[in-house]
Design a protein around this motif. Structure first.
Motif, PDB file in Angstrom:
ATOM      1  N   UNK A  89      -0.185   5.216   7.226  1.00 12.76           N
ATOM      2  CA  UNK A  89      -0.713   4.428   6.112  1.00 12.76           C
ATOM      3  C   UNK A  89      -1.759   5.251   5.368  1.00 12.76           C
ATOM      4  N   UNK A  90      -1.534   5.479   4.077  1.00 15.66           N
ATOM      5  CA  UNK A  90      -2.447   6.278   3.257  1.00 15.66           C
ATOM      6  C   UNK A  90      -3.505   5.387   2.619  1.00 15.66           C
ATOM      7  N   UNK A  91      -3.055   4.343   1.946  1.00 19.02           N
ATOM      8  CA  UNK A  91      -3.970   3.355   1.369  1.00 19.02           C
ATOM      9  C   UNK A  91      -3.470   1.966   1.732  1.00 19.02           C
ATOM     10  N   UNK A  92      -4.365   1.038   2.029  1.00 18.85           N
ATOM     11  CA  UNK A  92      -3.926  -0.304   2.420  1.00 18.85           C
ATOM     12  C   UNK A  92      -3.424  -1.109   1.236  1.00 18.85           C
ATOM     13  N   UNK A  93      -2.553  -2.059   1.509  1.00 18.14           N
ATOM     14  CA  UNK A  93      -2.095  -2.983   0.480  1.00 18.14           C
ATOM     15  C   UNK A  93      -2.765  -4.335   0.654  1.00 18.14           C
ATOM     16  N   UNK A  94      -2.369  -5.285  -0.164  1.00 17.03           N
ATOM     17  CA  UNK A  94      -2.928  -6.633  -0.055  1.00 17.03           C
ATOM     18  C   UNK A  94      -2.370  -7.367   1.159  1.00 17.03           C
ATOM     19  N   UNK A  95      -1.306  -6.816   1.758  1.00 12.82           N
ATOM     20  CA  UNK A  95      -0.729  -7.374   2.972  1.00 12.82           C
ATOM     21  C   UNK A  95      -0.820  -6.359   4.095  1.00 12.82           C
ATOM     22  N   UNK A  96      -0.870  -6.843   5.317  1.00  9.90           N
ATOM     23  CA  UNK A  96      -0.753  -5.956   6.468  1.00  9.90           C
ATOM     24  C   UNK A  96       0.704  -5.501   6.572  1.00  9.90           C
ATOM     25  N   UNK A  97       0.979  -4.421   7.300  1.00 12.06           N
ATOM     26  CA  UNK A  97       2.381  -3.993   7.456  1.00 12.06           C
ATOM     27  C   UNK A  97       3.289  -5.103   7.985  1.00 12.06           C
ATOM     28  N   UNK A  98       2.780  -5.909   8.932  1.00 14.71           N
ATOM     29  CA  UNK A  98       3.588  -7.004   9.469  1.00 14.71           C
ATOM     30  C   UNK A  98       3.853  -8.062   8.405  1.00 14.71           C
ATOM     31  N   UNK A  99       2.830  -8.399   7.632  1.00 15.69           N
ATOM     32  CA  UNK A  99       3.014  -9.392   6.567  1.00 15.69           C
ATOM     33  C   UNK A  99       3.994  -8.888   5.515  1.00 15.69           C
TER      34      UNK A  99
ATOM     35  N   UNK B 101       0.833  -1.190   0.000  1.00 16.31           N
ATOM     36  CA  UNK B 101       0.000   0.000   0.000  1.00 16.31           C
ATOM     37  C   UNK B 101       0.870   1.243   0.000  1.00 16.31           C
ATOM     38  N   UNK B 102       0.239   2.396   0.062  1.00 17.56           N
ATOM     39  CA  UNK B 102       0.975   3.656   0.085  1.00 17.56           C
ATOM     40  C   UNK B 102       1.094   4.168   1.512  1.00 17.56           C
ATOM     41  N   UNK B 103       2.306   4.622   1.848  1.00 17.59           N
ATOM     42  CA  UNK B 103       2.557   5.168   3.184  1.00 17.59           C
ATOM     43  C   UNK B 103       3.204   6.547   3.065  1.00 17.59           C
ATOM     44  N   UNK B 104       2.984   7.325   4.094  1.00 21.62           N
ATOM     45  CA  UNK B 104       3.528   8.683   4.127  1.00 21.62           C
ATOM     46  C   UNK B 104       4.480   8.799   5.314  1.00 21.62           C
ATOM     47  N   UNK B 105       5.719   9.267   5.089  1.00 23.78           N
ATOM     48  CA  UNK B 105       6.647   9.433   6.217  1.00 23.78           C
ATOM     49  C   UNK B 105       6.280  10.651   7.061  1.00 23.78           C
TER      50      UNK B 105
END
Length: 257
Positions: A194-204, A170-174
């Protein structure tokens, strides 16, 4: 389906948020040790083939060497490698060559994407090992409209490589704080939003990057685990031999005054 990875590394001029990131001095995160985890290495090989191999070659690695990443429960065969890890007409004994045409890559980007065979060893620096750098690098991409690709990176500011795994993360912003340093305000990285989620969680996603980096470590020296195991036994043998030699020496000279 194999992802198109525009993985070229060409340094552009510092601009906009890239210059902002360059002053943060982000520390490298410690890469998880996975060179002995065969399951993680198999997953890392799959990620490498899908997201890196279109643009980056591994000219010192042959596809059939992946059979070394086998266990009794998960044995890789030539046919499995062909079916799961090869998407072109290459033979299983060929080296891993990028799909991109070198002449086109040079015309498009000004330079060919670097070979990744030993990237995990060559990127070591004052911040840590090459694996630490790669683990941090693949987890610090963020959107930046001022760059040609629309992406930037905190570990490598103004890098020309886009975030090829963005669908996973997903897209993240620092986010930054500021601190006073020699009378000037300096930005300090403090975390991500986190701006938009990805297909994985941050941990995954972190685990997936760890698998990929582990594979890059293994690929840089496939025999390293064997070398370490043999080295331990050699040192134990030398220790035992030293003890025996010491006792023999003492017995030989015991009657000499």
């Amino acid at each position: 389906m194999k992802q198109l990875a525009l993985g070229f590394v060409v340094v552009l001029a510092l601009a906009g948020t890239g210059a902002h990131a360059a002053t943060t001095g982000i520390a490298w995160d410690k890469a998880p040790p996975k060179t002995n985890d065969v399951g993680a290495l198999q997953n890392g090989a799959k990620l490498f083939v899908n997201y890196c191999l279109n643009c980056h070659s591994a000219a010192f690695m042959r596809y059939n060497r992946l059979k070394d990443l086998s266990t009794e429960d998960a044995k890789l065969t030539d046919q499995m490698i062909k079916d799961s890890l090869m998407f072109t007409t290459e033979k299983v004994g060929d080296t891993m060559k990028a799909s991109i045409d070198p002449k086109q890559a040079k015309d498009w980007f000004g330079a060919n994407p670097p070979d990744l065979s030993v990237i995990a060893r060559s990127r070591a620096g004052h911040g840590g090992t090459g694996a630490d750098y790669l683990y941090t690098y693949m987890r610090t991409f963020y959107r930046d409209d001022t760059t040609a690709t629309g992406w930037n990176n905190l570990a490598f500011p103004t890098v020309a490589m886009p975030h090829v795994m963005w669908e996973l993360s997903g897209e993240r912003k620092p986010l930054f704080d500021t601190k006073e340093e020699h009378g000037h305000k300096v930005p300090v990285f403090k975390g991500w939003q986190q701006v938009t989620p990805g297909t994985m969680t941050p941990l995954q996603y972190d685990q997936a990057v760890g698998d990929l980096v582990g594979y890059l470590q293994w690929m840089a020296e496939p025999a390293q685990n064997t070398r370490v195991r043999v080295g331990v036994w050699v040192l134990l043998f030398l220790l035992m031999l030293t003890f025996v030699a010491w006792r023999l020496n003492a017995a030989f000279w015991k009657d000499v005054k």
